[in-house]
Design an enzyme around this catalytic site. Sequence first.
Site, PDB file in Angstrom:
ATOM      1  N   ARG A  50     -14.328  25.962  27.346  1.00  0.00           N
ATOM      2  CA  ARG A  50     -13.817  25.743  28.474  1.00  0.00           C
ATOM      3  C   ARG A  50     -13.174  27.070  29.347  1.00  0.00           C
ATOM      4  O   ARG A  50     -13.596  27.507  30.475  1.00  0.00           O
ATOM      5  CB  ARG A  50     -12.587  24.830  28.291  1.00  0.00           C
ATOM      6  CG  ARG A  50     -12.138  24.602  29.980  1.00  0.00           C
ATOM      7  CD  ARG A  50     -11.062  23.437  29.944  1.00  0.00           C
ATOM      8  NE  ARG A  50      -9.844  23.613  29.304  1.00  0.00           N
ATOM      9  CZ  ARG A  50      -8.712  22.960  28.942  1.00  0.00           C
ATOM     10  NH1 ARG A  50      -8.706  21.746  29.335  1.00  0.00           N
ATOM     11  NH2 ARG A  50      -7.557  23.447  28.341  1.00  0.00           N
ATOM     12  N   LYS A 149      -9.117  26.666  34.737  1.00  0.00           N
ATOM     13  CA  LYS A 149      -7.644  26.713  34.053  1.00  0.00           C
ATOM     14  C   LYS A 149      -7.232  28.319  34.321  1.00  0.00           C
ATOM     15  O   LYS A 149      -7.280  29.068  33.772  1.00  0.00           O
ATOM     16  CB  LYS A 149      -7.676  26.653  32.504  1.00  0.00           C
ATOM     17  CG  LYS A 149      -6.394  25.841  32.147  1.00  0.00           C
ATOM     18  CD  LYS A 149      -6.506  25.313  30.599  1.00  0.00           C
ATOM     19  CE  LYS A 149      -5.237  25.191  29.940  1.00  0.00           C
ATOM     20  NZ  LYS A 149      -4.161  24.603  30.556  1.00  0.00           N
ATOM     21  N   GLU A 182      -2.765  14.259  38.571  1.00  0.00           N
ATOM     22  CA  GLU A 182      -2.254  14.431  37.177  1.00  0.00           C
ATOM     23  C   GLU A 182      -0.734  14.732  37.362  1.00  0.00           C
ATOM     24  O   GLU A 182      -0.119  14.785  38.492  1.00  0.00           O
ATOM     25  CB  GLU A 182      -3.256  15.654  36.586  1.00  0.00           C
ATOM     26  CG  GLU A 182      -2.967  16.800  37.166  1.00  0.00           C
ATOM     27  CD  GLU A 182      -3.873  18.134  36.594  1.00  0.00           C
ATOM     28  OE1 GLU A 182      -3.983  17.842  35.429  1.00  0.00           O
ATOM     29  OE2 GLU A 182      -4.029  18.923  37.233  1.00  0.00           O
TER      30      GLU A 182
HETATM   31  N1  PXG Z   1      -3.264  19.621  33.434  1.00  0.00           N
HETATM   32  C1  PXG Z   1      -3.083  20.570  33.594  1.00  0.00           C
HETATM   33  C2  PXG Z   1      -2.542  21.217  35.100  1.00  0.00           C
HETATM   34  C3  PXG Z   1      -2.584  21.713  32.385  1.00  0.00           C
HETATM   35  O1  PXG Z   1      -2.198  22.808  32.663  1.00  0.00           O
HETATM   36  C4  PXG Z   1      -3.367  19.661  31.083  1.00  0.00           C
HETATM   37  C5  PXG Z   1      -3.491  18.995  32.316  1.00  0.00           C
HETATM   38  C6  PXG Z   1      -3.833  19.330  29.917  1.00  0.00           C
HETATM   39  O2  PXG Z   1      -5.033  19.981  29.329  1.00  0.00           O
HETATM   40  P1  PXG Z   1      -5.347  19.906  27.744  1.00  0.00           P
HETATM   41  O3  PXG Z   1      -6.838  20.557  27.867  1.00  0.00           O
HETATM   42  O4  PXG Z   1      -4.534  20.653  26.950  1.00  0.00           O
HETATM   43  O5  PXG Z   1      -5.510  18.492  27.062  1.00  0.00           O
HETATM   44  C7  PXG Z   1      -2.931  21.143  31.152  1.00  0.00           C
HETATM   45  C8  PXG Z   1      -2.689  22.223  30.076  1.00  0.00           C
HETATM   46  C9  PXG Z   1       1.044  26.528  28.564  1.00  0.00           C
HETATM   47  C10 PXG Z   1       0.841  25.163  29.001  1.00  0.00           C
HETATM   48  O6  PXG Z   1       2.241  27.027  28.936  1.00  0.00           O
HETATM   49  C11 PXG Z   1      -0.503  24.861  29.249  1.00  0.00           C
HETATM   50  C12 PXG Z   1      -0.646  23.629  29.906  1.00  0.00           C
HETATM   51  C13 PXG Z   1       0.230  22.731  30.179  1.00  0.00           C
HETATM   52  C14 PXG Z   1       1.601  22.755  29.954  1.00  0.00           C
HETATM   53  C15 PXG Z   1       1.829  24.283  29.292  1.00  0.00           C
HETATM   54  O7  PXG Z   1       0.473  27.042  27.997  1.00  0.00           O
HETATM   55  N2  PXG Z   1      -1.837  23.226  30.043  1.00  0.00           N
END
Ligand code: PXG
Length: 289
Positions: A50, A149, A182
């Site tokens: 990703r 991301k 989301e």
């Molecule tokens: N939606 C958003 C907007 C995110 O940033 C997720 C969903 C979940 O995705 P994954 O692939 O992790 O199942 C995310 C995840 C950080 C941090 O500080 C990153 C996220 C969420 C909270 C904190 O690194 N990303």
Amino acid sequence: MNIWLDGNLVDESEARISVFDHGLLYGDGVFEGIRFYNGRIFKLEEHIRRLFDSAKAIVIDMPWTHEEVCRFTCETVAANGLTDGYIRLVVTRGKGSLGLNPFQCPVPSMFIIADTIQLYPEEHYLKGLSIVTCGTRRPPPAALMPQVKSLNYLNNIMAKVEAIQAGALEAVMLNEQGYVAECTGDNLFILKNGTLHTPLINDGALDGITRATIIELAATLGIPLVEKSLTRYDIYTADECFLTGTAAEVIPVVAYDRRVIGDGTPGPVTRRVLEAYKDLVNRTGTPFR
Ligand code: PXG
């Protein structure tokens, strides 16, 4: 703490980025958040894939291969002596001149942090979260590709501010059409009449790796699941609800906009999914030493 920065493992105090880095100046870059459990990195390949897709979509030419990035990630975790924790891997556009032009930045920068993270207090994994809708909308996919991301999180941060100021720990973000996209850092699932539902990526959700894992787990557990557009009504009238994310893991939701979901406690399907997820993370993954 040892940080991997552009080819070297350095002490945290030595891990510095230029004020001319476009990641800082413009939020121009991409990142991954990856967990490791019991000495193994969960879904490492998927996260690195990703990362490369995010970089490609925003025209960052990665000067490292997939295999190298996997290896650097493992080295960073091993260098910090942790068995369980969270990896923050960041790729920035790199150093350039002032002005947006990304082509003025000759080489991307990458740094990798291996630390710990707790998004929500432990008690909420047992009791469930109360969440609210926020006014901040997800940008349409034509404005900001939801799969990327990127380092551009102001949209989510404004939503998080609203949640916290409303006395909640997390907010549901709607898209411009009013469909559920989301939460600020997690994907959302509801259960209705025995079927799990989760919003479409094109409604503005990140293509979450935990989301994909839950979709696979649901199939294994024989729980029907559909990806479709959802409205607030669907959450108000859901039997169960939970959020998923690498950092958040699987967390039950028991109230939404002050409406009680189900009987106000984490439901049986949510608990089943949570247990299956815990089991999976503890027995799979890439060993890092
Ligand atoms: N939606 C958003 C907007 C995110 O940033 C997720 C969903 C979940 O995705 P994954 O692939 O992790 O199942 C995310 C995840 C950080 C941090 O500080 C990153 C996220 C969420 C909270 C904190 O690194 N990303």
